[in-house]
Design an enzyme around this catalytic site. Structure first.
Site, PDB file in Angstrom:
ATOM      1  N   THR A  62      31.650  44.092  41.141  1.00 19.27           N
ATOM      2  CA  THR A  62      32.610  45.186  41.378  1.00 19.27           C
ATOM      3  C   THR A  62      33.748  44.831  42.349  1.00 19.27           C
ATOM      4  OG1 THR A  62      31.120  46.057  43.075  1.00 19.27           O
ATOM      5  CG2 THR A  62      30.953  47.039  40.891  1.00 19.27           C
ATOM      6  N   TYR A 125      38.721  41.953  36.509  1.00 20.63           N
ATOM      7  CA  TYR A 125      37.601  42.910  36.562  1.00 20.63           C
ATOM      8  C   TYR A 125      37.614  43.812  35.321  1.00 20.63           C
ATOM      9  CZ  TYR A 125      35.053  47.151  37.928  1.00 20.63           C
ATOM     10  OH  TYR A 125      34.224  48.249  37.942  1.00 20.63           O
TER      11      TYR A 125
END
Ligand SMILES: NC(=O)c1ccc[n+]([C@@H]2O[C@H](COP(=O)([O-])OP(=O)(O)OC[C@H]3O[C@@H](n4cnc5c(N)ncnc54)[C@H](OP(=O)(O)O)[C@@H]3O)[C@@H](O)[C@H]2O)c1
Length: 292
Positions: A62, A125
């Site tokens: 994350t 991401y």
């Protein structure tokens, strides 16, 4: 009662899920040491051994900015592992609930993103999370992909709320980005929604994407101001006197982020029969919990 295998049990959502899932099943919570998503063999072995009815994948890479320089690791955890989990789930007839992100979108829209909108991630991401979604769609049988956004919680290693509480103690002035908007979302509300979704859906048939965030819209600047107002009322130690709105250009980061990151919660609200809690109410609840 279901037998539920949970990954990422030390994370913000993972920790809250251990509470909200307990009424609907026996939760086998695994952290990175017990189930490492960078190891396909480990993933397969654990799933085969436990033989769960439901797998909830709350583990993820994350670190949005760090992902720009750790692309291989981000893709291994967020892109490859979910596809393997989906494949193993299919083999044993388990239902998979996977968590994804608003960062699969580019933020060029100016109305809330629907589950059916075209994805176009801006950074590593978001690209790695999109690869995970696509892997599940390709390999999976019965699943929900739940996209959420701007997550903070009382647990886990850190988040925007905790960072603001720390900086607000250390500094008298802060500049916070005001030209990125989204829906700040309490991890506990996500965990609760996941439990509700699992009880409402027909798990024998579902292959769906759902969006869930707290309702309402805020910029990071709005969120920071709200954190300081609520935290002051609750007696948190703060020295902050002024928060200044700044632009994304004035606060450059390695990863590009969407300017408009609002997800439509209508499909989920229709399923559950109620709207998501308003972001500021949930922020207050979270701060009350944190203050105890
Ligand atoms: N945070 C946000 O703002 C945000 C926004 C949108 C969507 N989401 C999504 O929401 C979900 C939950 O996020 P969160 O906020 O709860 O994240 P988090 O607090 O960072 O938790 C993620 C967990 O995944 C674990 N993990 C990382 N690499 C792993 C690996 N190789 N094997 C097994 N576990 C691994 C971490 O372990 P360690 O504790 O050991 O590091 C951590 O406990 C994720 O799918 C995320 O992509 C988050």
């Amino acid at each position: 009662m279901y037998k539920i295998l949970l990954t990422g049990s030390d994370g913000q959502v993972g920790q809250d899920l251990q509470q909200t899932l307990s009424p609907i099943g026996e939760v086998i919570a695994t952290n990175r040491q017990q189930l490492d998503l960078t190891s396909p063999d480990n993933i397969r072995q654990v799933i085969q051994k436990i033989q769960p009815d439901i797998i909830i994948n709350s583990a993820a890479y994350t670190a949005v900015d760090k992902a720009e320089s750790e692309s291989d690791l981000a893709f291994a955890v967020n892109g490859v592992a979910p596809a393997i989990i989906a494949e193993e789930a299919k083999k044993i007839g388990a239902f998979l609930l996977h968590i994804s992100t608003d960062y699969v979108f580019d933020g060029k829209k100016n109305t809330p993103y629907l589950e059916t909108d075209i994805t176009h991630p801006l950074g590593v991401y978001g690209k790695s999370k999109l690869a995970g979604e696509q892997g599940i769609e390709k390999n999976g049988d019965r699943y929900v992909i739940l996209r959420t956004a701007w997550v903070y919680g009382t647990e886990g290693k850190g988040n925007f709320v905790k960072t603001m509480l720390r900086l607000g103690q250390q500094k008298e002035q802060l500049g916070i980005v005001s030209d990125q908007v989204g829906s700040p979302t309490w991890s506990y509300d996500i965990a609760n929604t996941i439990s509700q979704i699992l009880t409402k859906l027909n798990l024998a048939e579902t292959r769906e994407i759902y969006h869930f965030t707290n309702s309402g819209v805020a910029s990071w600047y709005d969120l920071a101001v709200a954190i300081f107002e609520e935290a002051k009322n609750l007696g948190f130690p703060l020295n902050i006197k002024q928060v200044n709105p700044i632009t994304t250009e004035e606060y450059p980061t390695p990863a590009k982020r969407p300017h408009y990151s609002v997800l439509s919660g209508k499909k989920t609200a229709n399923l559950l029969g109620y709207n998501a809690p308003y972001w500021r109410d949930s922020l207050k609840e979270m701060l009350i919990k944190l203050s105890k």
